[in-house]
Motif scaffolding. Structure first.
Motif, PDB file in Angstrom:
ATOM      1  N   VAL A 517      55.102  -6.706  54.824  1.00 12.24           N
ATOM      2  CA  VAL A 517      54.977  -7.302  53.494  1.00 12.24           C
ATOM      3  C   VAL A 517      56.364  -7.743  53.026  1.00 12.24           C
ATOM      4  O   VAL A 517      57.295  -6.942  53.010  1.00 12.24           O
ATOM      5  CB  VAL A 517      54.375  -6.296  52.485  1.00 12.24           C
ATOM      6  N   ARG A 518      56.496  -8.982  52.659  1.00 14.00           N
ATOM      7  CA  ARG A 518      57.815  -9.522  52.325  1.00 14.00           C
ATOM      8  C   ARG A 518      58.033  -9.706  50.826  1.00 14.00           C
ATOM      9  O   ARG A 518      59.186  -9.840  50.390  1.00 14.00           O
ATOM     10  CB  ARG A 518      58.002 -10.868  53.017  1.00 14.00           C
ATOM     11  N   VAL A 519      56.963  -9.758  50.064  1.00 11.69           N
ATOM     12  CA  VAL A 519      57.080 -10.033  48.633  1.00 11.69           C
ATOM     13  C   VAL A 519      56.252  -9.016  47.870  1.00 11.69           C
ATOM     14  O   VAL A 519      55.142  -8.658  48.292  1.00 11.69           O
ATOM     15  CB  VAL A 519      56.615 -11.465  48.301  1.00 11.69           C
ATOM     16  N   ALA A 520      56.769  -8.540  46.728  1.00 13.48           N
ATOM     17  CA  ALA A 520      56.046  -7.523  45.965  1.00 13.48           C
ATOM     18  C   ALA A 520      56.459  -7.578  44.502  1.00 13.48           C
ATOM     19  O   ALA A 520      57.420  -8.262  44.126  1.00 13.48           O
ATOM     20  CB  ALA A 520      56.302  -6.130  46.540  1.00 13.48           C
ATOM     21  N   GLN A 521      55.720  -6.847  43.679  1.00 15.98           N
ATOM     22  CA  GLN A 521      56.069  -6.699  42.276  1.00 15.98           C
ATOM     23  C   GLN A 521      55.611  -5.334  41.798  1.00 15.98           C
ATOM     24  O   GLN A 521      54.762  -4.697  42.413  1.00 15.98           O
ATOM     25  CB  GLN A 521      55.430  -7.805  41.425  1.00 15.98           C
ATOM     26  N   GLY A 522      56.184  -4.859  40.714  1.00 13.31           N
ATOM     27  CA  GLY A 522      55.862  -3.547  40.181  1.00 13.31           C
ATOM     28  C   GLY A 522      57.024  -3.040  39.353  1.00 13.31           C
ATOM     29  O   GLY A 522      58.135  -3.585  39.385  1.00 13.31           O
ATOM     30  N   PHE A 523      56.779  -1.970  38.598  1.00 10.14           N
ATOM     31  CA  PHE A 523      57.792  -1.468  37.677  1.00 10.14           C
ATOM     32  C   PHE A 523      59.067  -1.027  38.393  1.00 10.14           C
ATOM     33  O   PHE A 523      60.147  -1.057  37.810  1.00 10.14           O
ATOM     34  CB  PHE A 523      57.222  -0.315  36.859  1.00 10.14           C
ATOM     35  N   HIS A 524      58.967  -0.600  39.642  1.00 10.18           N
ATOM     36  CA  HIS A 524      60.175  -0.212  40.372  1.00 10.18           C
ATOM     37  C   HIS A 524      61.058  -1.426  40.652  1.00 10.18           C
ATOM     38  O   HIS A 524      62.293  -1.305  40.699  1.00 10.18           O
ATOM     39  CB  HIS A 524      59.795   0.457  41.695  1.00 10.18           C
ATOM     40  N   LEU A 525      60.434  -2.584  40.834  1.00  8.23           N
ATOM     41  CA  LEU A 525      61.174  -3.795  41.170  1.00  8.23           C
ATOM     42  C   LEU A 525      61.596  -4.586  39.936  1.00  8.23           C
ATOM     43  O   LEU A 525      62.551  -5.356  39.989  1.00  8.23           O
ATOM     44  CB  LEU A 525      60.327  -4.682  42.089  1.00  8.23           C
ATOM     45  N   GLY A 526      60.884  -4.415  38.853  1.00 12.21           N
ATOM     46  CA  GLY A 526      61.226  -5.148  37.644  1.00 12.21           C
ATOM     47  C   GLY A 526      60.091  -5.131  36.648  1.00 12.21           C
ATOM     48  O   GLY A 526      58.961  -5.456  36.997  1.00 12.21           O
ATOM     49  N   LYS A 527      60.388  -4.751  35.405  1.00  9.31           N
ATOM     50  CA  LYS A 527      59.365  -4.691  34.365  1.00  9.31           C
ATOM     51  C   LYS A 527      59.243  -6.029  33.654  1.00  9.31           C
ATOM     52  O   LYS A 527      60.173  -6.834  33.643  1.00  9.31           O
ATOM     53  CB  LYS A 527      59.718  -3.583  33.364  1.00  9.31           C
ATOM     54  N   PRO A 528      58.088  -6.268  33.021  1.00  8.72           N
ATOM     55  CA  PRO A 528      57.939  -7.504  32.253  1.00  8.72           C
ATOM     56  C   PRO A 528      58.925  -7.548  31.085  1.00  8.72           C
ATOM     57  O   PRO A 528      59.258  -6.514  30.509  1.00  8.72           O
ATOM     58  CB  PRO A 528      56.486  -7.431  31.746  1.00  8.72           C
ATOM     59  N   GLU A 529      59.365  -8.733  30.756  1.00 12.72           N
ATOM     60  CA  GLU A 529      60.216  -8.932  29.597  1.00 12.72           C
ATOM     61  C   GLU A 529      59.801 -10.240  28.922  1.00 12.72           C
ATOM     62  O   GLU A 529      59.178 -11.107  29.556  1.00 12.72           O
ATOM     63  CB  GLU A 529      61.686  -8.996  29.999  1.00 12.72           C
ATOM     64  N   PRO A 530      60.116 -10.404  27.637  1.00 12.16           N
ATOM     65  CA  PRO A 530      59.764 -11.657  26.961  1.00 12.16           C
ATOM     66  C   PRO A 530      60.317 -12.863  27.719  1.00 12.16           C
ATOM     67  O   PRO A 530      61.454 -12.844  28.195  1.00 12.16           O
ATOM     68  CB  PRO A 530      60.413 -11.509  25.586  1.00 12.16           C
TER      69      PRO A 530
END
Length: 563
Positions: A517-530
């Motif tokens: 798996v080469r691409v991911a998202q989640g709170f460890h990688l970065g949280k949402p921001e405005p």
């Protein structure tokens, strides 16, 4: 690994030479032919099927009928040609749900099972929104009376944010089980319980007056409040409360009106302090602060700028570089009570307002891309299940992109697998329209639905987002590892991208990287921001002339489909 995935599929597969002699089969194909895998090698496939011609040809459908005592088996085999290293082979596949039907009764039972799965919420096993509203509509159409009960978990977003989605899912399943047990004890079969969306449940109570429904709702509220929701061996305890709204229904009313009434009562309960039950009172809300309903707030937000977008980074694991952002909707109209997406989106989904919301999100995303014309700035937006039914939505997107002069590849669309399965024809039509224009389109929550791999053949998508259920335990050596590896292998074979979600710790990153798996998202990688905060910062990566695409390992060639 690919062999293991195919062995687990709902269809048997085989490769033959030009004369129809078997060169390779999956275990399921061998089982359907009543042979072992070794026994199949070199055998003539047509000869194994009663009444079949000597040599298969393109598009041929062969049926086999064999009888052993009182049992009968029907097999359907389709043969097509393909080239591999300049050698011409033939692929035969047997659709398992047809092939394994021993008699008409088993086929009917299997078809009934497919219908049941289409009406089931994959997380809790309860009815989904479509099935529950259909049940309410059916009772009203047949002159039934009763009450609709809406239950919403109080501050459930805090559990997901502070303890993670896996904990949130466990809590959701435990509450669903408790609600079902209590309703079964009190009403037997005189109720239909379902999960509408997010953290909202609903129950259609047949032949139940409002006082009885109020008493029952209060019992459910009390039962949830004392649930022993523990984790980490009992060291941590999660407490959850619910608010509920009750609305009676009678013949002649529409199911939409009944839902709206219950929704008003629910939000009255939340505004009064939560963890309580309120019964809908006609005319009561016109002269109080609660007259501003959720629907009114949504309309005002669209018209007067009460909505805002937050951006969640999508990360390339190897370089830790941001390759795009998923846009998330927030209601920031300054009014009380503050409503989370889980509170206002279900109300919008039950009306046509969600169509306006989706168009507002698309328009805002495109305007932002125009204002920041850097190729590296790319957005993914979510498309609701209701919007799939909007025949003009695809043309709306294409017209807006063309008028703005935005490269379509900078905008991607995510459709949940559950929504796509619910209306596969509409999902396919929209995907084809957007894909033909050059937009990226992904299947979200992939793996959550029934027959996930089958959908890859039917939808012209550029990527899949692995359902977080398979990611949360990926670093524990669980079965999730095999499933994720299978998804990655098949996606690569089809030339589509893979993104993993719900990445909440470093060990998950390592496990996903090992699986390809080469691409991911989640709170460890970065949280949402405005989104405004994101755009205010300088980002050199956006200005690169040839950024890597979100589609890893590479986008599908223009005009092609993932078939």
């Amino acid at each position: 690994m690919l062999d293991a995935v195919l062995d687990a599929a709902d269809a048997g597969f085989a490769i033959t030479d030009r004369r129809g002699h078997l060169r390779w089969v999956t275990r399921l194909m061998a089982d359907l032919l009543d042979l072992t895998v070794d026994q199949c090698t070199g055998r003539s496939l047509p000869a194994l099927l009663t009444g079949a011609p000597d040599t298969p040809h393109d598009g041929l459908v062969i049926s086999q009928s064999t009888r052993d005592g009182t049992d009968q088996r029907w097999l359907e085999v389709r043969c097509t040609e393909f080239r591999d290293d300049q050698l011409l082979y033939r692929v035969a596949d047997i659709s398992r749900w047809r092939a394994t039907g021993i008699d008409r009764r088993q086929r009917t039972a299997w078809q009934a099972e497919l219908v049941r799965l289409a009406d089931q919420d994959p997380l809790t096993g309860l009815l989904n929104r479509r099935a529950l509203t259909r049940e309410l509509e059916r009772r009203l159409a047949h002159g039934g009376t009763g009450a609709l009960l809406l239950l919403d978990l109080d501050n459930f977003k805090d559990i997901n944010d502070l303890r993670g989605h896996p904990t949130g899912d466990r809590v959701m399943r435990a509450i669903a089980a408790a609600l079902r047990e209590h309703l079964d004890d009190r009403l037997g079969e005189r109720h239909a319980l379902g999960r509408l969306d997010g953290d909202e449940f609903a129950a259609v109570l047949a032949d139940t007056d409002e006082p009885t429904a109020l008493d029952l709702a209060d019992q459910l509220r009390a039962a949830v409040a004392v649930l022993p929701l523990t984790e980490n061996g009992g060291a941590d305890t999660t407490r959850v409360t619910i608010s509920a709204g009750v609305a009676g229904f009678h013949p002649g009313e529409s199911w939409q009106a009944v839902l709206a009434n219950a929704d008003l009562a629910l939000h009255a309960a939340k505004s009064a302090g939560r963890n309580r039950v309120t019964v809908y009172e006609q005319g009561h809300y016109a002269d109080t602060a609660l007259r501003v309903t959720v629907h009114d707030r949504i309309r005002d937000a669209i018209a007067h700028g009460g909505f805002a977008l937050h951006a969640m980074p999508i990360i390339k694991l190897g370089s830790k570089r941001v390759v795009g952002h998923e846009l998330l909707l927030r209601l920031e109209d300054g009014r009380e009570p503050r409503l989370s997406p889980g509170e206002f989106l279900p109300a919008a989904e039950r009306s046509d307002l969600v169509l306006d919301i989706d168009r507002w999100v698309i328009g805002t995303a495109i305007d932002t891309l125009v204002a920041h014309p850097y190729p590296g700035l790319r957005f993914n937006v979510n498309v609701s299940g209701r919007t799939l039914e909007d025949e003009d939505f695809g043309d709306f997107v294409v017209r807006r992109l063309a008028a703005a002069g935005v490269a379509p590849g900078r905008l991607g669309f995510e459709i949940t697998e559950t929504a796509a399965v619910t209306n596969l024809s509409a999902a396919r039509s929209l995907a084809q329209r957007l894909r033909a224009s050059g937009c990226r389109i992904s299947l979200d929550d992939f793996g959550a639905g029934f027959g996930s791999f089958v959908h890859l053949k039917q939808l012209p998508i550029t990527g899949v987002k692995i359902d977080g259920e398979f990611v949360r335990g990926i670093d524990y050596g669980s079965r999730d590892t095999v499933l994720v590896q299978g998804i990655v292998d098949i996606a690569r074979g089809l030339g589509i991208s893979v993104v993993a979600e719900w990445v909440e710790r470093a060990s998950q990153v390592d496990a996903l990287a090992r699986l390809g798996v080469r691409v991911a998202q989640g709170f460890h990688l970065g949280k949402p921001e405005p989104l405004t905060t994101l755009l205010a910062r300088p980002h050199v990566a956006w200005k690169r002339r040839n950024p890597r695409s979100l589609d890893e390992p590479g986008p599908v060639a223009e005009g092609s489909t993932a078939q």
